[in-house]
Design an enzyme around this catalytic site. Structure first.
Site, PDB file in Angstrom:
ATOM      1  N   SER A 110       0.831  -1.202   0.000  1.00 30.58           N
ATOM      2  CA  SER A 110       0.000   0.000   0.000  1.00 30.58           C
ATOM      3  C   SER A 110       0.867   1.255   0.000  1.00 30.58           C
ATOM      4  O   SER A 110       1.635   1.490  -0.919  1.00 30.58           O
ATOM      5  CB  SER A 110      -0.952  -0.039   1.194  1.00 30.58           C
ATOM      6  OG  SER A 110      -1.858   1.043   1.149  1.00 30.58           O
ATOM      7  N   ASP A 259      -3.181   6.509  -3.222  1.00 32.84           N
ATOM      8  CA  ASP A 259      -2.067   5.894  -2.515  1.00 32.84           C
ATOM      9  C   ASP A 259      -1.401   4.854  -3.406  1.00 32.84           C
ATOM     10  O   ASP A 259      -1.765   4.691  -4.572  1.00 32.84           O
ATOM     11  CB  ASP A 259      -2.514   5.323  -1.161  1.00 32.84           C
ATOM     12  CG  ASP A 259      -3.487   4.157  -1.281  1.00 32.84           C
ATOM     13  OD1 ASP A 259      -4.008   3.926  -2.393  1.00 32.84           O
ATOM     14  OD2 ASP A 259      -3.736   3.480  -0.270  1.00 32.84           O
ATOM     15  N   ASP A 261      -1.252   1.555  -3.821  1.00 29.46           N
ATOM     16  CA  ASP A 261      -1.992   0.507  -4.515  1.00 29.46           C
ATOM     17  C   ASP A 261      -3.327   1.005  -5.047  1.00 29.46           C
ATOM     18  O   ASP A 261      -4.143   0.233  -5.531  1.00 29.46           O
ATOM     19  CB  ASP A 261      -2.187  -0.717  -3.612  1.00 29.46           C
ATOM     20  CG  ASP A 261      -2.948  -0.418  -2.334  1.00 29.46           C
ATOM     21  OD1 ASP A 261      -2.969   0.744  -1.888  1.00 29.46           O
ATOM     22  OD2 ASP A 261      -3.530  -1.361  -1.757  1.00 29.46           O
ATOM     23  N   ASP A 263      -6.120   2.106  -3.854  1.00 25.47           N
ATOM     24  CA  ASP A 263      -7.452   1.777  -3.339  1.00 25.47           C
ATOM     25  C   ASP A 263      -8.030   2.901  -2.478  1.00 25.47           C
ATOM     26  O   ASP A 263      -9.191   2.843  -2.093  1.00 25.47           O
ATOM     27  CB  ASP A 263      -7.448   0.451  -2.568  1.00 25.47           C
ATOM     28  CG  ASP A 263      -6.591   0.476  -1.312  1.00 25.47           C
ATOM     29  OD1 ASP A 263      -5.781   1.415  -1.150  1.00 25.47           O
ATOM     30  OD2 ASP A 263      -6.719  -0.462  -0.495  1.00 25.47           O
TER      31      ASP A 263
END
Length: 480
Positions: A110, A259, A261, A263
Site C-alpha cells: 500500500s 495511494d 496501490d 485503493d
C-alpha cells in the site's frame, strides 16, 4: 523432517508479518520467496481452493513480480489453478475476485516505503480475511510447510495470464456515468503508484473506452516502486503539497491523489484545499442512496460510517431517509458489516470507501468517479460544494505516546463525568451535553493495536470549542 520446536519458531517468525488483516513485512527479512510460497500453499489448503482458480496480482514494487511468482508456485503445488492478472491496483484485484468468483492474492504494501511488501488475501467475491477468519490458520499451516517441506498434490494446478484492466474500467464506467458532465480539468497525483495504470484506463481512453469530458493533468504517473517524488500516502499532508500546487498552477477544477496501490483516493478543491474524507463520504452516500432508491423506491437503505467520521455523515444519511450504521474503525470490520447489513455504501475517515455494487469492497477510483459526477453536474466550484458538507471543526487524528493506557482513560473519564455521555464501541467516545451555552462537541480516544499510542479525534460546532476540548483532553492523556 524438522522438530516441532522449529514449527513453533516458524510460527513466531510468521506472526511478525501476518497481521490482523493482511501480510506485511520487510523484503528479504520478514518476507522471502520461500515464506510467500508456504503462505500460498497454506492459503489454498485453508480456503479449499484446490481444483479451482486463484487470482494473483501485484503492484509496481521491485520485489512484487518475484513474490507473485513464488505465490503462484505454492498455490499450484497444492492444486489451485492460478490466474495471473499481473500489474494491477488493489481494487482491480477485488474486481477480478468478484467477477471470476475466485479467491485472490494482491502483492502490495500500500503506502508503506519501498523496503516493504505484503499480501492482501481475499476469499471468492472479494471477501476479506482477518486473523479471526482464516489468517491465523494460514499462519499455522505455513509454519508446518516451512519446517517440514512443501509436498505437492498428485495433480498440481495450472497457470494462465489474463488482463482484466479493460473489463475493470468498463465495469466502473457502468456504475457511474460521467459522459454527461460539464467539461472539467483535473490534476491526478498517482504518487508513482498503480493509479498511473488505472486512471488512464478508467478516466481516459487507454482501455479503449470512449473519451470523457475530462482533461487530466498527470502527476507522477510513472510506475516506480522506489517512490522517487514522495511517499504514496496522501493521508500525510506533506504528500499532498505537489498536487495542491499543481491544481492552482494549472487552474484545475480539482485534484485527486491516490495511494500506492490506488485503493484510497483523496480530493483537493480548486484552491488547493484538502476536502475532508468525511465530506466525500457524505456526498457519495447521498448519490448511492438516490441510486438505490431509484432501483427500489420502497427499499430500506443502510449506509455505514465508522465512529470517527464527522457528524455530517450520519446526519446526511438520516436526512435522506436512510439508516446510518456506526462501526468501529478497520477495513475488515466494515467489509463484514457491509455484507451483514446489506449496506449500499460505507465511508471511513481514512478515505476508504466501500460499495455494495463492488462486492462490498473498497474502491478509491469509484469514489473519485462519484465526486467527478457530482461536481460536473453543477456549476459551483468544489470549495463551495464541499463546504456544505464541512460545517464543523475537526482536530484531525492526534497521536500521543502513552505507556499506561488504563490510567490515561481513568483521568479522562473522571474529568468528563457529569459533563458528557460515554460510549465504548471502540476505545472511548465521549459526547458533551449541550445547552444554550455549550455548543456540541465529541471526541474519541482509541489505543493503537501495534504501538503504545492513544489516537485522539475531536469535533465541535466551532473552532474555539474544538480547540478547548482538544487541549483539555491532550493535557489529561499526556499527564503521566
Amino acid at each position: 523432517m524438522h522438530t516441532s520446536d522449529s514449527i513453533d519458531d516458524y510460527r513466531d517468525a510468521l506472526s511478525g508479518v501476518i497481521k490482523t488483516y493482511d501480510v506485511r513485512g520487510l523484503v528479504g527479512s520478514g518476507l522471502t520467496p520461500e515464506i510467500v510460497t508456504a503462505i500460498a500453499a497454506a492459503f489454498v489448503d485453508e480456503i479449499g481452493a484446490a481444483g479451482s482458480e486463484v487470482v494473483v496480482g501485484h503492484d509496481m514494487r521491485d520485489s512484487s513480480p518475484e513474490f507473485a511468482a513464488a505465490f503462484a508456485r505454492g498455490a499450484q503445488a497444492r492444486g489451485a489453478d492460478v490466474v495471473s492478472i499481473g500489474l494491477c491496483s488493489t481494487d482491480e484485484s477485488y474486481f477480478a475476485s468478484g467477477a471470476l468468483q475466485a479467491p485472490a492474492a494482491m502483492f502490495t504494501a500500500s503506502h508503506n516505503p519501498a523496503t516493504y511488501n505484503g499480501i492482501k488475501l481475499s476469499r471468492a467475491g472479494a471477501q476479506g480475511l482477518s486473523m479471526d477468519t482464516g489468517l491465523a490458520a494460514i499462519r499455522d499451516r505455513a509454519a508446518v510447510y516451512l519446517a517440514e517441506g512443501l509436498e505437492p498434490v498428485a495433480e498440481p494446478g495450472s497457470y494462465r495470464e489474463q488482463d482484466v484492466l479493460a473489463d475493470y474500467a468498463a465495469y466502473l464506467r457502468g456504475l457511474v456515468d460521467l459522459s454527461g458532465i460539464r467539461p472539467i480539468k483535473i490534476v491526478v497525483d498517482a504518487g508513482n503508484g498503480m493509479g498511473g495504470l488505472t486512471v488512464p484506463a478508467v478516466l481516459g481512453e487507454a482501455a479503449g473506452l470512449p473519451a470523457l469530458p475530462i482533461e487530466i493533468v498527470p502527476l507522477y504517473f510513472e510506475l516506480d516502486g522506489t517512490f522517487p517524488n514522495h511517499e504514496a500516502n496522501p493521508l500525510e499532508p506533506a504528500n499532498l503539497v505537489d498536487l495542491q500546487a499543481a491544481v492552482v498552477e494549472h487552474g484545475a477544477d480539482l485534484g485527486l491523489a491516490f495511494d500506492g496501490d490506488a485503493d484510497r483516493c483523496f480530493v483537493v478543491d480548486e484552491t488547493g484545499g484538502a476536502v475532508s474524507p468525511s465530506a466525500v463520504a457524505a456526498i457519495v452516500a447521498l448519490r448511492e442512496i438516490d441510486r438505490a432508491r431509484a432501483e427500489d423506491p420502497d427499499a430500506e437503505i443502510t449506509v455505514i460510517h465508522n465512529l470517527i467520521t464527522s457528524n455530517i455523515v450520519p446526519e446526511t444519511i438520516e436526512a435522506a431517509g436512510a439508516t446510518a450504521y456506526r462501526t468501529r474503525v478497520g477495513h475488515s470490520l466494515i467489509k463484514a458489516a457491509m455484507r451483514e447489513s446489506g449496506a449500499v455504501f460505507g465511508g471511513e475517515h481514512s478515505a476508504h470507501y466501500y460499495f455494495r455494487d463492488f462486492w462490498s469492497a473498497d474502491n478509491g477510483m469509484l469514489a473519485a468517479m462519484h465526486m467527478l459526477a457530482e461536481f460536473g453536474a453543477q456549476e459551483r466550484p468544489l470549495s463551495e460544494l464541499a463546504a456544505e458538507y464541512t460545517p464543523y471543526s475537526q482536530s484531525g487524528e492526534i497521536n500521543s505516546t502513552v505507556e499506561d493506557v488504563p490510567a490515561a482513560y481513568a483521568r479522562v473519564v473522571e474529568a468528563f463525568t457529569g459533563r458528557a455521555e460515554f460510549d465504548e464501541l471502540d476505545g472511548l467516545t465521549i459526547t458533551g451535553y449541550t445547552d444554550e451555552t455549550e455548543p456540541f462537541w465529541w471526541f474519541s480516544v482509541r489505543p493503537s493495536n501495534t504501538e503504545p499510542l492513544l489516537r485522539l479525534n475531536v469535533e465541535a460546532a466551532d473552532a474555539p470549542t474544538m480547540t478547548r476540548i482538544r487541549d483539555e483532553v491532550l493535557a489529561l492523556v499526556r499527564a503521566e
